[in-house]
Design an enzyme around this catalytic site. Structure first.
Site, PDB file in Angstrom:
ATOM      1  N   SER A 177     -24.230   4.202 -83.961  1.00  0.00           N
ATOM      2  CA  SER A 177     -23.661   2.872 -84.171  1.00  0.00           C
ATOM      3  C   SER A 177     -23.209   2.267 -82.847  1.00  0.00           C
ATOM      4  O   SER A 177     -22.487   2.906 -82.083  1.00  0.00           O
ATOM      5  CB  SER A 177     -22.449   2.955 -85.100  1.00  0.00           C
ATOM      6  OG  SER A 177     -22.858   3.445 -86.352  1.00  0.00           O
ATOM      7  N   GLU A 195     -18.617   1.211 -80.043  1.00  0.00           N
ATOM      8  CA  GLU A 195     -18.423   2.641 -80.302  1.00  0.00           C
ATOM      9  C   GLU A 195     -19.126   3.433 -79.192  1.00  0.00           C
ATOM     10  O   GLU A 195     -18.664   4.480 -78.769  1.00  0.00           O
ATOM     11  CB  GLU A 195     -19.005   3.020 -81.676  1.00  0.00           C
ATOM     12  CG  GLU A 195     -18.747   4.467 -82.048  1.00  0.00           C
ATOM     13  CD  GLU A 195     -18.872   4.756 -83.544  1.00  0.00           C
ATOM     14  OE1 GLU A 195     -18.488   3.893 -84.354  1.00  0.00           O
ATOM     15  OE2 GLU A 195     -19.352   5.846 -83.875  1.00  0.00           O
ATOM     16  N   ARG A 198     -12.043   7.605 -84.249  1.00  0.00           N
ATOM     17  CA  ARG A 198     -12.847   7.792 -83.020  1.00  0.00           C
ATOM     18  C   ARG A 198     -11.936   7.950 -81.799  1.00  0.00           C
ATOM     19  O   ARG A 198     -12.237   7.451 -80.704  1.00  0.00           O
ATOM     20  CB  ARG A 198     -13.803   6.607 -82.803  1.00  0.00           C
ATOM     21  CG  ARG A 198     -14.711   6.324 -83.953  1.00  0.00           C
ATOM     22  CD  ARG A 198     -15.769   7.405 -84.141  1.00  0.00           C
ATOM     23  NE  ARG A 198     -16.562   7.127 -85.321  1.00  0.00           N
ATOM     24  CZ  ARG A 198     -16.241   7.565 -86.552  1.00  0.00           C
ATOM     25  NH1 ARG A 198     -15.175   8.329 -86.746  1.00  0.00           N
ATOM     26  NH2 ARG A 198     -16.985   7.276 -87.577  1.00  0.00           N
TER      27      ARG A 198
HETATM   28  C1  LIG Z   1     -28.548   9.055 -84.757  1.00  0.00           C
HETATM   29  C2  LIG Z   1     -27.078   9.106 -84.435  1.00  0.00           C
HETATM   30  C3  LIG Z   1     -26.144   9.163 -85.452  1.00  0.00           C
HETATM   31  C4  LIG Z   1     -24.779   9.219 -85.154  1.00  0.00           C
HETATM   32  N1  LIG Z   1     -23.896   9.285 -86.197  1.00  0.00           N
HETATM   33  C5  LIG Z   1     -22.578   9.344 -85.926  1.00  0.00           C
HETATM   34  C6  LIG Z   1     -21.631   9.426 -86.991  1.00  0.00           C
HETATM   35  O1  LIG Z   1     -21.970   9.452 -88.153  1.00  0.00           O
HETATM   36  N2  LIG Z   1     -20.320   9.492 -86.661  1.00  0.00           N
HETATM   37  C7  LIG Z   1     -19.896   9.482 -85.368  1.00  0.00           C
HETATM   38  O2  LIG Z   1     -18.680   9.553 -85.146  1.00  0.00           O
HETATM   39  N3  LIG Z   1     -20.775   9.421 -84.352  1.00  0.00           N
HETATM   40  C8  LIG Z   1     -22.094   9.348 -84.594  1.00  0.00           C
HETATM   41  N4  LIG Z   1     -22.989   9.272 -83.561  1.00  0.00           N
HETATM   42  C9  LIG Z   1     -22.509   9.223 -82.170  1.00  0.00           C
HETATM   43  C10 LIG Z   1     -22.475  10.594 -81.501  1.00  0.00           C
HETATM   44  O3  LIG Z   1     -23.379  11.469 -82.089  1.00  0.00           O
HETATM   45  C11 LIG Z   1     -21.128  11.240 -81.548  1.00  0.00           C
HETATM   46  O4  LIG Z   1     -20.192  10.401 -80.933  1.00  0.00           O
HETATM   47  C12 LIG Z   1     -21.119  12.606 -80.873  1.00  0.00           C
HETATM   48  O5  LIG Z   1     -19.938  13.240 -81.231  1.00  0.00           O
HETATM   49  C13 LIG Z   1     -21.238  12.567 -79.358  1.00  0.00           C
HETATM   50  O6  LIG Z   1     -21.428  13.893 -78.886  1.00  0.00           O
HETATM   51  P1  LIG Z   1     -22.254  14.191 -77.573  1.00  0.00           P
HETATM   52  O7  LIG Z   1     -22.197  15.637 -77.294  1.00  0.00           O
HETATM   53  O8  LIG Z   1     -23.604  13.606 -77.648  1.00  0.00           O
HETATM   54  O9  LIG Z   1     -21.388  13.414 -76.505  1.00  0.00           O
HETATM   55  P2  LIG Z   1     -21.916  12.582 -75.257  1.00  0.00           P
HETATM   56  O10 LIG Z   1     -22.615  11.364 -75.742  1.00  0.00           O
HETATM   57  O11 LIG Z   1     -22.655  13.464 -74.328  1.00  0.00           O
HETATM   58  O12 LIG Z   1     -20.521  12.174 -74.610  1.00  0.00           O
HETATM   59  C14 LIG Z   1     -19.637  11.312 -75.294  1.00  0.00           C
HETATM   60  C15 LIG Z   1     -18.281  11.370 -74.580  1.00  0.00           C
HETATM   61  O13 LIG Z   1     -17.729  12.675 -74.756  1.00  0.00           O
HETATM   62  C16 LIG Z   1     -17.426  13.258 -73.485  1.00  0.00           C
HETATM   63  N5  LIG Z   1     -17.669  14.694 -73.584  1.00  0.00           N
HETATM   64  C17 LIG Z   1     -18.803  15.331 -73.976  1.00  0.00           C
HETATM   65  N6  LIG Z   1     -18.614  16.671 -73.952  1.00  0.00           N
HETATM   66  C18 LIG Z   1     -17.333  16.877 -73.515  1.00  0.00           C
HETATM   67  C19 LIG Z   1     -16.539  18.033 -73.256  1.00  0.00           C
HETATM   68  N7  LIG Z   1     -17.012  19.264 -73.448  1.00  0.00           N
HETATM   69  N8  LIG Z   1     -15.290  17.856 -72.811  1.00  0.00           N
HETATM   70  C20 LIG Z   1     -14.776  16.612 -72.613  1.00  0.00           C
HETATM   71  N9  LIG Z   1     -15.468  15.488 -72.825  1.00  0.00           N
HETATM   72  C21 LIG Z   1     -16.733  15.616 -73.282  1.00  0.00           C
HETATM   73  C22 LIG Z   1     -18.355  12.568 -72.495  1.00  0.00           C
HETATM   74  O14 LIG Z   1     -17.813  12.607 -71.195  1.00  0.00           O
HETATM   75  C23 LIG Z   1     -18.371  11.151 -73.071  1.00  0.00           C
HETATM   76  O15 LIG Z   1     -17.226  10.469 -72.641  1.00  0.00           O
HETATM   77  C24 LIG Z   1     -24.356   9.214 -83.820  1.00  0.00           C
HETATM   78  C25 LIG Z   1     -25.309   9.176 -82.786  1.00  0.00           C
HETATM   79  C26 LIG Z   1     -26.660   9.115 -83.081  1.00  0.00           C
HETATM   80  C27 LIG Z   1     -27.657   9.099 -81.961  1.00  0.00           C
END
Ligand SMILES: Cc1cc2nc3c(=O)[nH]c(=O)nc-3n(C[C@H](O)[C@H](O)[C@H](O)COP(=O)(O)OP(=O)(O)OC[C@H]3O[C@@H](n4cnc5c(N)ncnc54)[C@H](O)[C@@H]3O)c2cc1C
Length: 311
Positions: free
Chosen positions: A215, A307, A162
């Site tokens: 998580s 996380e 992560r």
């Molecule tokens: C139901 C569910 C299941 C999940 N399962 C997993 C799993 O199996 N494994 C896992 O690792 N995670 C999991 N996650 C967590 C999450 O989906 C991941 O961490 C995902 O990669 C976050 O992406 P996001 O676009 O929603 O980021 P956001 O939540 O919008 O942002 C997260 C971080 O990334 C930064 N960010 C976003 N876009 C950019 C960009 N273009 N440039 C620079 N920084 C950026 C933001 O500033 C923030 O700091 C899960 C979440 C949910 C709701």
């Protein structure tokens, strides 16, 4: 182009969060640059810019965000042979589906993973022994400090559990614009089946019927726990991405399954998911996080690490 007082709960998968003082969505690099220029005239503090993907890993504060939230919708998706170029705002499910349709293997592990490419790269999202970093060839980003475009290969992205360079001092002021992935030619039906298996697994085990942010805590490396704790949870140890005790098991052991505060609770279905079951506030979620850290520390001597990210 910039809107004011936009409620962030709309942009977070747990549906919590007060207003952002300034908010905008960008669809291209030129729009992104324009917005930053505009921000320089209004305030100029780069520390007050927050880049948002799908909000699937973020808990926004009840009082909102005093600054500019930029929702990244840069959505390119192109294939050249076994390479795929994706925009930082591209939804992971769309990318995964595109790879499967094009008989490209490498993202089967990610079936059902929500969020965007940019969010996934920043946190090196992973599951089922796979991580986004595994298939990265190159990541292109815009440095908000210098307005320069940077290109990094996989090694330079410094992926870990992560973790990536975009979480460090070096890269934290950069917006991920594009990513080039290297995949392998595979069998379309086989890829589809394997990807769907992961989707089905998630539907069966995760509380997807209620708003959540995945998580709450990282799993716990066995190398960091006492031998008695390791023995107690021996049967639950997973090798993903190295031997870990699933935090859900520690939360169950600490009696927190189903524990609620206000409108938030540790899911009965998967206790490492905090769900918003009744108009929860961020403070409810934070209180649960604090109780979990205290209880698990007292019972098992383990320091849980979040996380999810609190903004
Ligand atoms: C139901 C569910 C299941 C999940 N399962 C997993 C799993 O199996 N494994 C896992 O690792 N995670 C999991 N996650 C967590 C999450 O989906 C991941 O961490 C995902 O990669 C976050 O992406 P996001 O676009 O929603 O980021 P956001 O939540 O919008 O942002 C997260 C971080 O990334 C930064 N960010 C976003 N876009 C950019 C960009 N273009 N440039 C620079 N920084 C950026 C933001 O500033 C923030 O700091 C899960 C979440 C949910 C709701």
């Amino acid at each position: 182009m910039l809107s004011q007082n936009i409620p962030l709960k709309k942009y977070s998968s747990i549906k919590i969060g007060g207003p952002a003082s300034y908010f905008c969505e960008v669809n291209s690099v030129s729009q992104l640059k324009q917005v930053i220029k505009q921000w320089r005239e209004i305030d100029g503090d780069l520390n007050k810019i927050f880049v948002l993907g799908e909000g699937t890993n973020i808990l926004f504060s009840d009082s909102g965000y005093d600054g500019l939230v930029i929702k990244n919708n840069i959505n390119l998706l192109e294939r050249k042979g076994t390479q795929v170029l994706a925009g930082g705002g591209m939804l992971m499910p769309t990318l995964i589906n595109f790879c499967s349709q094009n008989a490209l293997s490498g993202f089967e592990w990610a079936g059902g993973l929500p969020g965007t490419v940019g969010g996934g790269i920043r946190g090196n999202a992973g599951a089922f022994l796979g991580e986004i970093g595994d298939s990265i060839l190159e990541v292109e980003s815009l440095d908000l400090r210098t307005f320069k475009i940077k290109k990094r290969n996989r090694k330079e992205c410094q992926f870990g559990y992560r973790q990536s360079v975009f979480k460090t001092e070096e890269g934290k002021k950069e917006v991920i614009l594009y990513a080039k992935f290297k995949l392998k030619k595979g069998d379309r039906e086989e890829i589809k089946t394997k990807t769907q298996e992961k989707v089905d697994y998630r539907i069966e085990r995760h509380p997807l019927d209620l708003p959540n942010v995945g998580s709450a805590f990282k799993n716990v490396p066995t190398s960091s726990v006492s031998s008695s704790v390791k023995k107690e949870f021996e049967k639950s140890i997973k090798p993903d991405p190295f031997p870990v005790i699933p935090t859900a098991k520690l939360l169950i052991g600490a009696g927190l399954k189903g524990k609620s505060i206000g409108g938030a609770k540790f899911s009965e279905k998967h206790p490492n998911f905090i769900v918003n079951f009744n108009r929860a506030k961020a403070e409810d979620v934070l209180a649960l996080i604090s109780i979990a850290k205290k209880s698990v520390k007292e019972k098992y001597g383990v320091d849980l690490e979040e996380e999810i990210m609190f903004v």
